[in-house]
Design a protein around this motif. Structure first.
Motif, PDB file in Angstrom:
ATOM      1  N   ASP A  14      26.183  46.675 -29.599  1.00  0.00           N
ATOM      2  CA  ASP A  14      27.408  47.421 -29.331  1.00  0.00           C
ATOM      3  C   ASP A  14      27.745  48.331 -30.512  1.00  0.00           C
ATOM      4  OD1 ASP A  14      27.845  46.474 -26.796  1.00  0.00           O
ATOM      5  OD2 ASP A  14      29.227  44.869 -27.427  1.00  0.00           O
ATOM      6  N   VAL A  15      27.590  47.805 -31.717  1.00  0.00           N
ATOM      7  CA  VAL A  15      27.868  48.611 -32.913  1.00  0.00           C
ATOM      8  C   VAL A  15      26.884  49.777 -32.978  1.00  0.00           C
ATOM      9  CG1 VAL A  15      27.824  48.581 -35.438  1.00  0.00           C
ATOM     10  CG2 VAL A  15      28.922  46.711 -34.189  1.00  0.00           C
ATOM     11  N   GLU A  16      25.609  49.498 -32.753  1.00  0.00           N
ATOM     12  CA  GLU A  16      24.599  50.562 -32.786  1.00  0.00           C
ATOM     13  C   GLU A  16      24.867  51.595 -31.694  1.00  0.00           C
ATOM     14  OE1 GLU A  16      20.694  48.877 -32.543  1.00  0.00           O
ATOM     15  OE2 GLU A  16      20.921  47.754 -34.411  1.00  0.00           O
ATOM     16  N   LEU A  17      25.302  51.140 -30.515  1.00  0.00           N
ATOM     17  CA  LEU A  17      25.616  52.058 -29.424  1.00  0.00           C
ATOM     18  C   LEU A  17      26.777  52.973 -29.787  1.00  0.00           C
ATOM     19  CD1 LEU A  17      24.935  52.881 -26.512  1.00  0.00           C
ATOM     20  CD2 LEU A  17      26.572  51.167 -25.740  1.00  0.00           C
ATOM     21  N   LYS A  18      27.781  52.439 -30.463  1.00  0.00           N
ATOM     22  CA  LYS A  18      28.913  53.260 -30.908  1.00  0.00           C
ATOM     23  C   LYS A  18      28.447  54.302 -31.916  1.00  0.00           C
ATOM     24  CE  LYS A  18      32.494  49.832 -30.093  1.00  0.00           C
ATOM     25  NZ  LYS A  18      33.454  48.903 -30.675  1.00  0.00           N
ATOM     26  N   VAL A  19      27.564  53.907 -32.821  1.00  0.00           N
ATOM     27  CA  VAL A  19      27.033  54.860 -33.814  1.00  0.00           C
ATOM     28  C   VAL A  19      26.258  55.961 -33.101  1.00  0.00           C
ATOM     29  CG1 VAL A  19      25.379  55.088 -35.710  1.00  0.00           C
ATOM     30  CG2 VAL A  19      26.996  53.187 -35.700  1.00  0.00           C
ATOM     31  N   ILE A  20      25.436  55.584 -32.134  1.00  0.00           N
ATOM     32  CA  ILE A  20      24.652  56.574 -31.388  1.00  0.00           C
ATOM     33  C   ILE A  20      25.577  57.506 -30.611  1.00  0.00           C
ATOM     34  CG2 ILE A  20      23.017  56.855 -29.474  1.00  0.00           C
ATOM     35  CD1 ILE A  20      21.631  54.313 -30.480  1.00  0.00           C
ATOM     36  N   LYS A  21      26.632  56.980 -30.001  1.00  0.00           N
ATOM     37  CA  LYS A  21      27.585  57.814 -29.270  1.00  0.00           C
ATOM     38  C   LYS A  21      28.278  58.800 -30.206  1.00  0.00           C
ATOM     39  CE  LYS A  21      28.766  54.823 -25.361  1.00  0.00           C
ATOM     40  NZ  LYS A  21      29.838  54.023 -24.721  1.00  0.00           N
ATOM     41  N   ASN A  22      28.642  58.347 -31.385  1.00  0.00           N
ATOM     42  CA  ASN A  22      29.276  59.234 -32.369  1.00  0.00           C
ATOM     43  C   ASN A  22      28.318  60.340 -32.795  1.00  0.00           C
ATOM     44  OD1 ASN A  22      31.691  57.848 -32.327  1.00  0.00           O
ATOM     45  ND2 ASN A  22      31.165  56.563 -34.094  1.00  0.00           N
ATOM     46  N   GLU A  23      27.059  59.978 -33.047  1.00  0.00           N
ATOM     47  CA  GLU A  23      26.065  60.985 -33.437  1.00  0.00           C
ATOM     48  C   GLU A  23      25.835  61.972 -32.300  1.00  0.00           C
ATOM     49  OE1 GLU A  23      22.552  58.956 -34.691  1.00  0.00           O
ATOM     50  OE2 GLU A  23      23.479  58.185 -36.524  1.00  0.00           O
ATOM     51  N   LEU A  24      25.818  61.484 -31.068  1.00  0.00           N
ATOM     52  CA  LEU A  24      25.639  62.348 -29.911  1.00  0.00           C
ATOM     53  C   LEU A  24      26.832  63.309 -29.770  1.00  0.00           C
ATOM     54  CD1 LEU A  24      23.885  63.032 -27.450  1.00  0.00           C
ATOM     55  CD2 LEU A  24      25.141  61.289 -26.184  1.00  0.00           C
ATOM     56  N   ALA A  25      28.031  62.794 -29.979  1.00  0.00           N
ATOM     57  CA  ALA A  25      29.221  63.664 -29.901  1.00  0.00           C
ATOM     58  C   ALA A  25      29.181  64.717 -30.996  1.00  0.00           C
ATOM     59  CB  ALA A  25      30.484  62.811 -30.024  1.00  0.00           C
ATOM     60  N   LEU A  26      28.736  64.342 -32.202  1.00  0.00           N
ATOM     61  CA  LEU A  26      28.634  65.322 -33.294  1.00  0.00           C
ATOM     62  C   LEU A  26      27.587  66.381 -32.978  1.00  0.00           C
ATOM     63  CD1 LEU A  26      28.854  63.047 -36.472  1.00  0.00           C
ATOM     64  CD2 LEU A  26      30.551  64.705 -35.666  1.00  0.00           C
ATOM     65  N   SER A  27      26.451  65.967 -32.421  1.00  0.00           N
ATOM     66  CA  SER A  27      25.413  66.917 -32.106  1.00  0.00           C
ATOM     67  C   SER A  27      25.860  67.861 -30.968  1.00  0.00           C
ATOM     68  CB  SER A  27      24.092  66.228 -31.754  1.00  0.00           C
ATOM     69  OG  SER A  27      24.228  65.499 -30.583  1.00  0.00           O
ATOM     70  N   ARG A  28      26.677  67.388 -30.036  1.00  0.00           N
ATOM     71  CA  ARG A  28      27.202  68.240 -28.980  1.00  0.00           C
ATOM     72  C   ARG A  28      28.166  69.294 -29.568  1.00  0.00           C
ATOM     73  NH1 ARG A  28      28.524  63.850 -24.242  1.00  0.00           N
ATOM     74  NH2 ARG A  28      26.390  63.609 -23.522  1.00  0.00           N
ATOM     75  N   GLU A  29      28.974  68.843 -30.496  1.00  0.00           N
ATOM     76  CA  GLU A  29      29.921  69.798 -31.128  1.00  0.00           C
ATOM     77  C   GLU A  29      29.165  70.868 -31.890  1.00  0.00           C
ATOM     78  OE1 GLU A  29      32.750  67.736 -33.524  1.00  0.00           O
ATOM     79  OE2 GLU A  29      33.556  66.617 -31.835  1.00  0.00           O
ATOM     80  N   GLU A  30      28.087  70.498 -32.554  1.00  0.00           N
ATOM     81  CA  GLU A  30      27.308  71.458 -33.326  1.00  0.00           C
ATOM     82  C   GLU A  30      26.594  72.433 -32.395  1.00  0.00           C
ATOM     83  OE1 GLU A  30      24.654  69.354 -35.861  1.00  0.00           O
ATOM     84  OE2 GLU A  30      26.246  68.555 -37.115  1.00  0.00           O
TER      85      GLU A  30
END
Length: 181
Positions: A164-180
């Motif tokens: 769950d923690v790793e999934l949250k990290v991946i979701k955050n990275e995915l959201a950052l990459s979408r913003e970029e």
């Protein structure tokens, strides 16, 4: 010819195929050797489990006491009751100790009857101890399996939490990459 037809299977069975077709049967010998090693592992595992069973239940000591009890009571009845031969004394002790009590052999003297009374009480204690030791082993085994299962569930819950923690990290990275993008 009739003999050959009637006994064809036996005739084929006596042919030493490994000598006649030795190069073809090398692979079969290796398979047999492999089966032998596999069987030895099974036998070793069985005896390890049996040894662990004996250690946990102290069954070897209980059986030793049973044999000792049978020998002592057999000879004491043989000596104290002249009407019983050695086999009859052994038969009476085993039948009485196992609480079966057929009644075909009975002590005739007063002392032998008193000895058989002690044997009756001893039989109750011996076999209740024996059945208690065996049931205790299986109960412990069941409880140990339950504790192993509980430990496994706890370990799985920890892994789920980490995922769950790793999934949250991946979701955050995915959201950052979408913003970029």
């Amino acid at each position: 010819m009739q003999f050959l037809k009637a006994n064809l299977l036996y005739i084929i069975a006596i042919i030493p195929f490994e000598l006649v077709f030795s190069m073809y049967f090398i692979s079969f010998r290796l398979l047999l050797l492999f089966k032998l090693f596999k069987l030895s592992n099974v036998v070793e595992k069985y005896f390890n489990n049996f040894h662990r069973f004996l250690e946990n239940t102290k069954l070897d000591k209980i059986l030793g006491w049973i044999v000792f009890t049978v020998i002592i009571f057999t000879f004491s009845l043989y000596v104290m009751d002249p009407s019983l031969n050695l086999f009859d004394s052994l038969w009476f002790v085993v039948v009485t100790l196992t609480t079966v009590g057929y009644g075909d052999v009975t002590p005739n003297t007063f002392v032998a009857k008193v000895i058989s009374l002690f044997l009756l009480v001893m039989g109750i204690f011996v076999f209740s101890t024996l059945s208690g030791a065996i049931s205790s082993y299986f109960t412990d085994k069941i409880l140990n399996i339950d504790s192993d299962t509980e430990e496994g569930v706890n370990l799985l819950n920890q892994k789920i939490d980490m995922m769950d923690v790793e999934l949250k990290v991946i979701k955050n990275e995915l959201a950052l990459s979408r913003e970029e993008n």
